[in-house]
Design an enzyme around this catalytic site. Structure first.
Site, PDB file in Angstrom:
ATOM      1  N   THR B  93      -4.105  -4.147  14.676  1.00 53.27           N
ATOM      2  CA  THR B  93      -4.669  -3.180  14.035  1.00 53.27           C
ATOM      3  C   THR B  93      -3.887  -1.996  13.885  1.00 53.27           C
ATOM      4  O   THR B  93      -3.821  -1.357  14.852  1.00 53.27           O
ATOM      5  CB  THR B  93      -6.225  -2.775  14.557  1.00 53.27           C
ATOM      6  OG1 THR B  93      -7.133  -3.988  14.758  1.00 53.27           O
ATOM      7  CG2 THR B  93      -6.981  -1.674  13.902  1.00 53.27           C
ATOM      8  N   LYS B 168     -10.674  -3.541   7.801  1.00 47.48           N
ATOM      9  CA  LYS B 168     -11.099  -3.605   9.226  1.00 47.48           C
ATOM     10  C   LYS B 168     -11.632  -2.199   9.467  1.00 47.48           C
ATOM     11  O   LYS B 168     -12.687  -1.979  10.129  1.00 47.48           O
ATOM     12  CB  LYS B 168      -9.996  -3.833  10.012  1.00 47.48           C
ATOM     13  CG  LYS B 168      -9.985  -3.509  11.666  1.00 47.48           C
ATOM     14  CD  LYS B 168      -9.827  -4.837  12.378  1.00 47.48           C
ATOM     15  CE  LYS B 168     -10.393  -4.341  13.851  1.00 47.48           C
ATOM     16  NZ  LYS B 168      -9.672  -5.127  14.853  1.00 47.48           N
ATOM     17  N   LYS B 236      -9.436   3.944  19.759  1.00 46.70           N
ATOM     18  CA  LYS B 236      -7.859   3.623  19.158  1.00 46.70           C
ATOM     19  C   LYS B 236      -8.073   3.230  17.576  1.00 46.70           C
ATOM     20  O   LYS B 236      -7.479   3.736  16.626  1.00 46.70           O
ATOM     21  CB  LYS B 236      -7.317   2.551  19.884  1.00 46.70           C
ATOM     22  CG  LYS B 236      -5.835   2.038  19.112  1.00 46.70           C
ATOM     23  CD  LYS B 236      -5.452   0.856  19.674  1.00 46.70           C
ATOM     24  CE  LYS B 236      -4.506   0.131  18.753  1.00 46.70           C
ATOM     25  NZ  LYS B 236      -4.740  -0.572  17.794  1.00 46.70           N
TER      26      LYS B 236
END
Lengths: 295, 295
Positions: B93, B168, B236
């Site tokens: 990611t 995402k 994060k």
């Protein structure tokens, strides 16, 4: 049981018709007497001139009015006239404290009070599929059950008087945070150039999903926000949540933020749109002409 | 197709095993060479000493590493060694821009890049049920499909390189706002003395519901927040969302608020709990000893 109905607005008129369909409704009353007169004439009911006259002829009253002050006014007017052992079932959305004050007004005359706010909107009221969240004594709730089940599909007692309002307020806080999250995420996704229908289809199956994402994110794709759950009504409910939290000395971040967003939408004339119109404000964050910061 | 795997952390190790199960895995590499050596010995794979050596023996590489800088380092090291027409499939990611920079590094050598972040957690990685959100050229995506389908159950191409990361990020923004909403609503409900299990059961069927409410509000009732989706990992991801929005000159309210909440949770040692631990902070609002305002 003979039932009277007070408050024939967008919700109340449908709820009264469902009670009539089940053979439970005797009489109706509305602040603007014409509504009660017209419905009574259509359905063959009584339309007494005063709340006291309505109270004298029934074993239970269902009320569905707009504001906390209205509930207290109705309870105060009914209290001296309702027979000992009768019921007042209030389906308005109010603060839990308002429900407790109404219950106190009635208790002196031996009348039981139940706070029974509903969710499901005008469609749920019409179809008798409302979710009804009740607070009050278990014995009173059981007596009220046939009345509640004539108007709703899911009927749940959450505890003493005020608990129905507390449960509804909890739901309204969740709706507020979720519609903000969905609006912000969809504005971000649009700015990123993502194919939005495909995104809704895919993310709608995952852990980030919600009823509002699946059912209202398509409004954001179309830029059209038909009610639905109106901005100004959710704002009214969130003001109640604010007051209920303030009694604990607490300011709730989600509630405060969405009250500010809704105030802005109402000021711009979007108060009668669905709450998914929050997307309008989030989308503007990404429009350099409006936020002045460029892209 | 011969496939190499780079990054054998909590997610990557399971994903590599699923590729091996489908007979697609040739070699593995990890920053700490021992992980690669042990897995290679167990599964009968190669564990080359360098990324360049790994690249020389495969037609595609799958990477699953921690940070944006790691992705660029891996892409830079593989670029000169991967054959023309081969693939780098990055399941980390990252920011969409990082994906575009990695793609640029590889394009010179005729290597195609796909950003393929996943959702579904360690459980989804182990069971091969991940949702994989892809960005890249359609032709490259079709070549990668057998590899992706060995690791995930839902595999969706959203557009050019960067689109997988954008999808995402959209999901992570929704999760942030929803967990705040559910936490705030549940703290409110507890302060109101509501029966919380009954509340979850009832409101979980309505329009205020969400995956997180149904599946994680019970954590809040128990006061126990086992991961799940760890606070520090969502923090994060939200930092990436912040950076992606900042490129439009935008600060996203939901993202900023939850980054602040997570920083507080991490500072208190709750970074490895599930994100439903946000309830800890919302519940404190209602505790007069801690907020000093009384109730």
């Amino acid at each position: 049981m003979r039932v009277g109905f007070v408050g024939l607005g967008a919700m109340g008129a449908h709820m009264a018709r469902n009670l009539h369909r089940e053979g439970q409704l005797t009489s109706v009353w509305s602040r603007t007497g014409e509504k009660a007169g017209a419905l009574a004439a259509e359905l063959g009911l009584q339309a007494p001139a005063t709340l006291a006259q309505l109270a004298a002829g029934v074993d239970a009253v269902v009320s569905c009015v707009s504001a906390d002050a209205d509930v207290l006014e109705v309870a105060g007017a009914l209290a001296p006239a309702l027979a000992t052992g009768s019921l007042l079932i209030d389906c308005s959305t109010t603060a839990a404290d308002t429900a407790r004050r109404a219950a106190e007004l009635l208790r002196r005359g031996g009348v039981e009070f139940l706070d029974c706010p509903v969710s499901g909107g005008v469609e749920g009221a019409r179809e008798g599929t409302l979710a009804i969240m009740a607070g009050g004594a278990p014995e009173a709730f059981e007596r009220a059950r046939p009345i509640l089940e004539a108007m709703g599909r899911t009927v749940t007692l959450f505890g003493p008087v005020g608990s129905g309002q507390a449960a509804k307020a909890t739901n309204q806080i969740m709706c507020a945070g979720i519609i903000e999250a969905v609006s912000e995420a969809m504005a971000f996704a649009r700015a990123q150039g993502l194919p939005l229908e495909k995104l809704i289809d895919t993310l709608g199956k995952g852990a980030g999903s919600s009823w509002y994402f699946v059912h209202r994110a398509p409004n954001m794709v179309r830029g059209s926000f038909p009610a639905g759950f109106r901005v100004r009504l959710h704002a009214k409910d969130l003001a109640i949540c604010r007051d209920m939290a303030a009694r604990f000395g607490v300011s709730l971040p989600v509630v405060e933020r969405m009250l500010a967003e809704y105030a802005e939408l109402i000021a711009r004339g979007h108060g009668d749109e669905d709450i998914s119109a929050t997307f309008r404000l989030k989308a503007e964050l990404f429009e350099p002409d409006k936020n002045g910061s460029g892209g």
